[in-house]
Design an enzyme around this catalytic site. Structure first.
Site, PDB file in Angstrom:
ATOM      1  N   ASN A  11     -14.780   7.202  -6.615  1.00  0.00           N
ATOM      2  CA  ASN A  11     -13.757   7.585  -5.801  1.00  0.00           C
ATOM      3  C   ASN A  11     -12.252   6.753  -6.462  1.00  0.00           C
ATOM      4  OD1 ASN A  11     -11.789   7.403  -4.024  1.00  0.00           O
ATOM      5  ND2 ASN A  11     -12.741   7.720  -2.406  1.00  0.00           N
ATOM      6  N   HIS A  14      -7.692   5.095  -5.490  1.00  0.00           N
ATOM      7  CA  HIS A  14      -6.210   4.330  -5.662  1.00  0.00           C
ATOM      8  C   HIS A  14      -6.015   3.725  -6.338  1.00  0.00           C
ATOM      9  CE1 HIS A  14      -7.343   3.472  -0.798  1.00  0.00           C
ATOM     10  NE2 HIS A  14      -9.167   3.739  -1.467  1.00  0.00           N
ATOM     11  N   HIS A  47     -10.243  12.258  -2.263  1.00  0.00           N
ATOM     12  CA  HIS A  47      -9.358  12.908  -0.781  1.00  0.00           C
ATOM     13  C   HIS A  47      -7.879  13.131  -0.938  1.00  0.00           C
ATOM     14  CE1 HIS A  47      -9.372  10.999   3.477  1.00  0.00           C
ATOM     15  NE2 HIS A  47      -9.447  12.612   3.630  1.00  0.00           N
ATOM     16  N   ARG A  49      -5.899  13.459   1.335  1.00  0.00           N
ATOM     17  CA  ARG A  49      -5.422  13.376   2.576  1.00  0.00           C
ATOM     18  C   ARG A  49      -4.253  14.610   2.922  1.00  0.00           C
ATOM     19  NH1 ARG A  49      -6.950   8.434   5.145  1.00  0.00           N
ATOM     20  NH2 ARG A  49      -5.786   9.239   6.721  1.00  0.00           N
ATOM     21  N   GLU A  74     -13.085  15.300  -1.202  1.00  0.00           N
ATOM     22  CA  GLU A  74     -13.386  14.888   0.471  1.00  0.00           C
ATOM     23  C   GLU A  74     -12.416  15.551   1.412  1.00  0.00           C
ATOM     24  OE1 GLU A  74     -13.157  10.645   0.998  1.00  0.00           O
ATOM     25  OE2 GLU A  74     -15.389  10.705  -0.228  1.00  0.00           O
ATOM     26  N   GLU A 155     -23.283  11.997   4.306  1.00  0.00           N
ATOM     27  CA  GLU A 155     -22.738  10.759   3.575  1.00  0.00           C
ATOM     28  C   GLU A 155     -23.638   9.750   4.286  1.00  0.00           C
ATOM     29  OE1 GLU A 155     -20.048  10.409   0.107  1.00  0.00           O
ATOM     30  OE2 GLU A 155     -19.368   8.720   0.684  1.00  0.00           O
ATOM     31  N   HIS A 198     -18.895   3.851   0.989  1.00  0.00           N
ATOM     32  CA  HIS A 198     -17.185   3.134   2.155  1.00  0.00           C
ATOM     33  C   HIS A 198     -17.812   1.755   1.227  1.00  0.00           C
ATOM     34  CE1 HIS A 198     -13.982   3.798   4.187  1.00  0.00           C
ATOM     35  NE2 HIS A 198     -13.891   2.293   4.216  1.00  0.00           N
TER      36      HIS A 198
HETATM   37  N1  PXP Z   1     -17.345   8.185   0.573  1.00  0.00           N
HETATM   38  C1  PXP Z   1     -16.089   8.684   1.751  1.00  0.00           C
HETATM   39  C2  PXP Z   1     -16.687   9.619   2.179  1.00  0.00           C
HETATM   40  C3  PXP Z   1     -15.132   7.685   1.624  1.00  0.00           C
HETATM   41  O1  PXP Z   1     -14.419   8.416   2.287  1.00  0.00           O
HETATM   42  C4  PXP Z   1     -14.564   7.290   0.603  1.00  0.00           C
HETATM   43  C5  PXP Z   1     -13.562   6.660   0.957  1.00  0.00           C
HETATM   44  O2  PXP Z   1     -12.836   5.758   2.033  1.00  0.00           O
HETATM   45  C6  PXP Z   1     -15.494   6.723   0.038  1.00  0.00           C
HETATM   46  C7  PXP Z   1     -17.203   7.020   0.149  1.00  0.00           C
HETATM   47  C8  PXP Z   1     -15.522   5.505  -1.308  1.00  0.00           C
HETATM   48  O3  PXP Z   1     -15.561   4.160  -0.243  1.00  0.00           O
HETATM   49  P1  PXP Z   1     -14.902   2.646  -0.854  1.00  0.00           P
HETATM   50  O4  PXP Z   1     -13.413   3.225  -2.013  1.00  0.00           O
HETATM   51  O5  PXP Z   1     -14.706   1.884  -0.254  1.00  0.00           O
HETATM   52  O6  PXP Z   1     -15.282   2.252  -2.407  1.00  0.00           O
END
Ligand code: PXP
Length: 247
Positions: A11, A14, A47, A49, A74, A155, A198
């Site tokens: 992901n 960030h 994602h 948003r 996402e 998920e 997550h």
């Molecule tokens: N899976 C989903 C559905 C998410 O929304 C996120 C980001 O919040 C993640 C995985 C990845 O989480 P993290 O950034 O804490 O690794």
């Protein structure tokens, strides 16, 4: 029996968070996604948003154009996001909660209460060939509802497990882990493909990676942070190694 390979979705949200802190063009999330791809990511997760706090519409355009691996898009269950997904037709769409009232106390999407609405919402996405995933807590009621609305993937939200691990609350951690394990097997028995994510870090990924039913982990925040210290490629390679070791 050999377990099926566990996919890693990286992901890159960030990277965009850091870019947006200055409002310029760098660091570029598309460059990060390409590097992650070269480092062995099986997919890229982003994602978009509603408030565009990190990933932007232009980032999604760029990812769709640049990626060789599948994009896991996402999004919240809104008409605007549905239209964007229908335009891009990403490999996968993961429906996530953004507003407080959309989530269950454990953090995932409240599917059971919104079953009808969500069934209608995901149908057109499935019709254009997107694999629809629903981000939910390890809760039997929510898993059954995700199955009934026609999702192909769930998920599981690992946030509570990861937080308890980080806080040293091992009783809660072990309870969360047991419920993630049990609900992975339950979802798999319904024919759902099981993903998880997550809050996963090097320290807490292995017990989740060891669940035979889990086919994909989506990991972002920790990996992007770790990339500051060791670089993106070694940061991802170490996660990959830990995941493989746990299988
Ligand atoms: N899976 C989903 C559905 C998410 O929304 C996120 C980001 O919040 C993640 C995985 C990845 O989480 P993290 O950034 O804490 O690794």
């Amino acid at each position: 029996m050999a377990q099926k390979r566990l996919r890693l979705g990286v992901n890159i949200d960030h990277v965009a968070t850091v870019r947006n802190a200055r409002g310029g063009a760098y660091p570029d999330p598309i460059r990060a996604a390409k590097l992650a791809e070269e480092a062995g990511a099986d997919g890229i997760t982003a994602h978009l948003r509603e408030d565009r706090r990190h990933i932007t519409d232009a980032d999604i355009d760029g990812l769709v154009a640049a990626l060789s691996v599948p994009l896991n898009f996402e999004m919240a269950a809104t008409e605007e996001m549905q239209a964007i997904a229908l335009r891009h037709k990403p490999h996968a769409v993961c429906i996530v909660p953004e507003k407080r009232e959309e989530r269950t106390t454990e953090g995932g999407l409240e599917v059971a209460r919104e079953e009808n609405k969500l069934a209608h919402f995901i149908a057109p996405l499935r019709d254009v060939g997107c694999r629809v995933s629903i981000f939910i807590a390890a809760d039997r009621k929510q898993i059954e509802a995700a199955h009934r609305i026609g999702a192909e993937v769930i998920e599981l939200h690992t946030g509570a497990y990861c937080d308890a691990h980080a806080e040293g609350d091992f009783e809660t951690r072990d309870r969360e882990l047991a419920s993630l394990r049990e609900m992975s097997a339950f979802a798999d028995s319904l024919g759902l493909e099981v993903h998880a994510g997550h809050g996963l870090t090097y320290d807490c990924v292995q017990p989740i990676a060891a669940f035979p039913e889990v086919r994909e982990l989506n990991i972002g925040h920790f990996l992007i942070g770790e990339a500051i210290f060791r670089g993106m490629t070694p940061a991802i390679a170490e996660m990959r190694r830990l995941m493989d070791e746990a299988r």
